[in-house]
Motif scaffolding. Sequence first.
Motif, PDB file in Angstrom:
ATOM      1  N   PRO A  14      -5.651  -6.815   5.541  1.00 42.60           N
ATOM      2  CA  PRO A  14      -6.255  -6.106   6.846  1.00 42.60           C
ATOM      3  C   PRO A  14      -5.664  -5.881   8.141  1.00 42.60           C
ATOM      4  CG  PRO A  14      -7.113  -8.934   5.966  1.00 42.60           C
ATOM      5  CD  PRO A  14      -6.254  -8.044   5.084  1.00 42.60           C
ATOM      6  N   ARG A  43      -5.478  -1.796   7.667  1.00 35.91           N
ATOM      7  CA  ARG A  43      -7.085  -2.486   8.664  1.00 35.91           C
ATOM      8  C   ARG A  43      -8.628  -1.957   7.672  1.00 35.91           C
ATOM      9  NH1 ARG A  43      -8.143   2.603  10.713  1.00 35.91           N
ATOM     10  NH2 ARG A  43      -6.478   3.436  10.344  1.00 35.91           N
ATOM     11  N   THR A  44      -7.772  -2.086   6.132  1.00 35.19           N
ATOM     12  CA  THR A  44      -8.723  -2.272   5.020  1.00 35.19           C
ATOM     13  C   THR A  44      -8.417  -4.140   4.300  1.00 35.19           C
ATOM     14  OG1 THR A  44      -8.007  -0.597   4.111  1.00 35.19           O
ATOM     15  CG2 THR A  44      -9.061  -1.802   2.515  1.00 35.19           C
ATOM     16  N   ASP A  45      -9.931  -4.355   4.716  1.00 32.16           N
ATOM     17  CA  ASP A  45     -10.183  -6.040   3.852  1.00 32.16           C
ATOM     18  C   ASP A  45     -10.532  -5.649   2.913  1.00 32.16           C
ATOM     19  OD1 ASP A  45      -9.747  -8.495   4.147  1.00 32.16           O
ATOM     20  OD2 ASP A  45     -11.331  -9.173   5.853  1.00 32.16           O
ATOM     21  N   SER A  94      -8.335   4.269   6.276  1.00 30.08           N
ATOM     22  CA  SER A  94      -9.289   3.552   6.004  1.00 30.08           C
ATOM     23  C   SER A  94      -9.884   3.591   5.517  1.00 30.08           C
ATOM     24  CB  SER A  94      -8.460   2.522   6.541  1.00 30.08           C
ATOM     25  OG  SER A  94      -9.039   1.673   6.029  1.00 30.08           O
TER      26      SER A  94
END
Length: 296
Positions: A136, A140-142, A109
């Motif tokens: 997320p 862990r990616t928003d 990420s």
Amino acid sequence: MSLWTGVLPAITTPFNADLSIDHGAVRAHVRWLVSQGCTGIIPCGSLGEGATLGLEEKAALMRTCVEAVKAPVIPGIAALGTAEAVRLAKAAEEAGCSGLMVLPPYVYSSDWREMKAHLSAVIRATRLPCLLYNNPVAYRTDFSPAQIAELAADFDNVAAVKESSTDARRVTGIRALLGDRLALGVGVDDCLVEGVSAGASFWVAGLVNAFPAESVRLYELARAGKHDGAFALYRWFLPLLRLDTVTKFVQLIKLVQQEMGWGHERVRPPRLELVGAEREECLRVLREALAHRPAL
């Protein structure tokens, strides 16, 4: 009918004793879900243990689902690397899938430049409509509304967003920025009523694997604006729906399915079947729900 409406089960993947995929169980399960009013099927997602399935296993699972039901099949597209994700997207199109649920890469990420490049490669590889999956908490990616808008401007086949940030305000934010350009969906089980109130048109659900009739009815009541009826059913359902929001959601939902006569609690390592107090607490929640199960 639009792909992006109704209740779309993110299906679990049933395994034989040797942990190979039980395709017979897949067929029976997806047919039952559709017969109960579900509008599509999403294999190979997080709940489907997609991270532990090989590319050929995913392709075979897609084909089984496509052959089993007339409803749209919209598989999760995720991999460690971009090249494999692209191959998986092409395999889904070859299998006859109706759309793709596109995830960020597993494990790695980083910043928007890299994540956009990954998503763009997958979306560019197919003619199928794509559902962007924003989670997320798990990945862990928003993806912000502005970033989603960039992809929607670049690709006509970006058609929808599955919003799993657990924040219903994200649905409102995307609508404010993009209007009706994208269909919006709720991807967290215990945020359905809030998400629909904010404008979501579909629900990618987990506990639907064991309780499809209740899931469909809850969605219908929420969409119809029947707030009292929706809240009454939601209040009963919430202890079960919250099983979808914790680290061991796969094990919990598979155990509930098993107890309801649909599937087995087997999971692939590194997951292990629940034992002891964790398992008993899940069964207690289920027993309590069944003791007060509402008539639909």
